[in-house]
Design a protein around this motif. Structure first.
Motif, mmCIF file in Angstrom:
data_model
loop_
_atom_site.group_PDB
_atom_site.id
_atom_site.type_symbol
_atom_site.label_atom_id
_atom_site.label_comp_id
_atom_site.label_asym_id
_atom_site.label_seq_id
_atom_site.Cartn_x
_atom_site.Cartn_y
_atom_site.Cartn_z
ATOM 1 N N CYS A 1 -7.680 -20.509 -9.131
ATOM 2 C CA CYS A 1 -8.969 -21.201 -9.139
ATOM 3 C C CYS A 1 -9.856 -20.626 -10.246
ATOM 4 O O CYS A 1 -9.682 -19.475 -10.663
ATOM 5 N N GLN A 2 -10.772 -21.457 -10.698
ATOM 6 C CA GLN A 2 -11.745 -21.055 -11.708
ATOM 7 C C GLN A 2 -13.112 -21.611 -11.311
ATOM 8 O O GLN A 2 -13.207 -22.693 -10.748
ATOM 9 N N ILE A 3 -14.139 -20.842 -11.637
ATOM 10 C CA ILE A 3 -15.522 -21.315 -11.503
ATOM 11 C C ILE A 3 -16.135 -21.308 -12.900
ATOM 12 O O ILE A 3 -16.122 -20.282 -13.582
ATOM 13 N N ILE A 4 -16.646 -22.464 -13.284
ATOM 14 C CA ILE A 4 -17.321 -22.603 -14.583
ATOM 15 C C ILE A 4 -18.799 -22.805 -14.267
ATOM 16 O O ILE A 4 -19.180 -23.773 -13.607
ATOM 17 N N TRP A 5 -19.621 -21.865 -14.728
ATOM 18 C CA TRP A 5 -21.056 -21.849 -14.430
ATOM 19 C C TRP A 5 -21.820 -22.106 -15.717
ATOM 20 O O TRP A 5 -21.759 -21.309 -16.641
ATOM 21 N N ASN A 6 -22.512 -23.225 -15.796
ATOM 22 C CA ASN A 6 -23.268 -23.610 -16.994
ATOM 23 C C ASN A 6 -22.409 -23.556 -18.252
ATOM 24 O O ASN A 6 -22.817 -23.057 -19.301
ATOM 25 N N GLY A 7 -21.179 -24.063 -18.126
ATOM 26 C CA GLY A 7 -20.293 -24.174 -19.276
ATOM 27 C C GLY A 7 -19.467 -22.941 -19.583
ATOM 28 O O GLY A 7 -18.665 -22.947 -20.510
ATOM 29 N N GLU A 8 -19.614 -21.878 -18.834
ATOM 30 C CA GLU A 8 -18.901 -20.626 -19.099
ATOM 31 C C GLU A 8 -17.976 -20.292 -17.923
ATOM 32 O O GLU A 8 -18.403 -20.314 -16.766
ATOM 33 N N VAL A 9 -16.707 -19.973 -18.220
ATOM 34 C CA VAL A 9 -15.775 -19.576 -17.171
ATOM 35 C C VAL A 9 -16.183 -18.178 -16.707
ATOM 36 O O VAL A 9 -16.124 -17.213 -17.460
ATOM 37 N N VAL A 10 -16.619 -18.080 -15.441
ATOM 38 C CA VAL A 10 -17.110 -16.806 -14.930
ATOM 39 C C VAL A 10 -16.122 -16.152 -13.954
ATOM 40 O O VAL A 10 -16.146 -14.943 -13.766
ATOM 41 N N SER B 1 -3.344 -16.129 -7.056
ATOM 42 C CA SER B 1 -2.719 -15.415 -5.948
ATOM 43 C C SER B 1 -1.573 -16.270 -5.404
ATOM 44 O O SER B 1 -1.368 -17.400 -5.845
ATOM 45 N N ILE B 2 -0.874 -15.746 -4.432
ATOM 46 C CA ILE B 2 0.217 -16.473 -3.796
ATOM 47 C C ILE B 2 -0.291 -17.049 -2.473
ATOM 48 O O ILE B 2 -0.826 -16.327 -1.633
ATOM 49 N N GLY B 3 -0.161 -18.362 -2.285
ATOM 50 C CA GLY B 3 -0.508 -19.027 -1.035
ATOM 51 C C GLY B 3 -1.979 -19.353 -0.868
ATOM 52 O O GLY B 3 -2.342 -20.480 -0.575
ATOM 53 N N THR B 4 -2.865 -18.364 -1.028
ATOM 54 C CA THR B 4 -4.314 -18.559 -0.835
ATOM 55 C C THR B 4 -5.062 -17.781 -1.913
ATOM 56 O O THR B 4 -4.691 -16.656 -2.243
ATOM 57 N N VAL B 5 -6.112 -18.371 -2.412
ATOM 58 C CA VAL B 5 -6.960 -17.687 -3.393
ATOM 59 C C VAL B 5 -8.412 -18.081 -3.161
ATOM 60 O O VAL B 5 -8.697 -19.210 -2.764
ATOM 61 N N THR B 6 -9.316 -17.135 -3.382
ATOM 62 C CA THR B 6 -10.750 -17.415 -3.261
ATOM 63 C C THR B 6 -11.447 -16.986 -4.552
ATOM 64 O O THR B 6 -11.237 -15.870 -5.033
ATOM 65 N N CYS B 7 -12.271 -17.877 -5.078
ATOM 66 C CA CYS B 7 -13.121 -17.588 -6.227
ATOM 67 C C CYS B 7 -14.566 -17.646 -5.736
ATOM 68 O O CYS B 7 -14.969 -18.654 -5.144
ATOM 69 N N ARG B 8 -15.313 -16.592 -5.963
ATOM 70 C CA ARG B 8 -16.731 -16.592 -5.578
ATOM 71 C C ARG B 8 -17.522 -16.020 -6.742
ATOM 72 O O ARG B 8 -17.153 -14.993 -7.326
ATOM 73 N N TYR B 9 -18.616 -16.701 -7.067
ATOM 74 C CA TYR B 9 -19.493 -16.233 -8.140
ATOM 75 C C TYR B 9 -20.923 -16.236 -7.636
ATOM 76 O O TYR B 9 -21.380 -17.209 -7.019
ATOM 77 N N ASP B 10 -21.639 -15.147 -7.902
ATOM 78 C CA ASP B 10 -23.054 -15.044 -7.563
ATOM 79 C C ASP B 10 -23.822 -14.642 -8.819
ATOM 80 O O ASP B 10 -23.690 -13.521 -9.294
#
Length: 196
Positions: free
Chosen positions: A171-180, A185-194
């Motif tokens: 997974c990826q989170i792109i915040w205001n045009g920037e990959v943050v 991972s295998i099976g499950t992945v979590t992306c969190r950005y603050d």
């Protein structure tokens, strides 16, 4: 001691004032039409019937102001007042549209543009969370979601289906045009950005 004398307006003064009114109306109407024409481009994206009707009203008032202003310049015509009223209505609508546009631009700059992306096996479960209630949906092998938020954080959790728990999920989170955030991972992945 000299006393100031107050003189009544002469017919010549009245004629000069009444002959200026149509010219002022024509110029105000022309300015209103130019303002409306300049605002058509930023408002075009809305394509709402209400916005189109406001522009039609402003344009009609501006054109009417010009037509009545031109007619009022003829000798013996008394349409100068209506020409000025139409010009002022058109100009007022244009100014209100401009103010709404500027306020909208100022408020839009305070929003964060967020894009959540995920890759993995077909039919994975995607749980998205930010300022609102978390939402879960099924994503394809290459899924994504876009939204704007005033908040300062976002989260995406991807879970592979039961028959593909040994496969890689990212997974990826792109915040205001920037990959943050970019996680795998295998099976499950979590992306969190603050950002806060």
């Amino acid at each position: 001691m000299n006393e100031a004398t107050i003189s009544e307006p002469t017919a010549q003064d009245e004629h000069a004032r009444s002959s200026r009114m149509p010219t002022v109306a024509i110029w105000l109407s022309a300015a209103a039409l130019v303002l409306c024409a300049l605002l058509v481009v930023p408002y075009r994206a809305l394509a709402s019937l209400a916005i189109v009707s406001v522009f039609v009203l402003a344009a009609a008032a501006g054109i009417t102001g010009i037509v009545l202003g031109l007619r009022a310049r003829r000798p013996g015509s008394a349409r100068g007042g209506w020409a000025l009223v139409c010009a002022l209505v058109s100009l007022l609508i244009g100014v209100v549209l401009a103010i709404i546009f500027v306020v909208g631009m100022i408020s839009a700059t305070s929003l964060n543009k967020v894009e959540l992306r995920g890759q993995g096996p077909e039919g994975m479960s995607a749980t998205m969370d930010h300022d609102t209630t978390p939402r879960t949906e099924t994503w394809p092998a290459e899924g994504w979601a876009k939204f704007n938020t005033k908040g300062s954080w976002a989260e995406l959790t991807l879970e592979a289906p039961e028959d593909a728990v040994s496969q890689s999920v990212s997974c990826q989170i792109i915040w205001n045009g920037e990959v943050v955030i970019d996680e795998t991972s295998i099976g499950t992945v979590t992306c969190r950005y603050d950002a806060g």
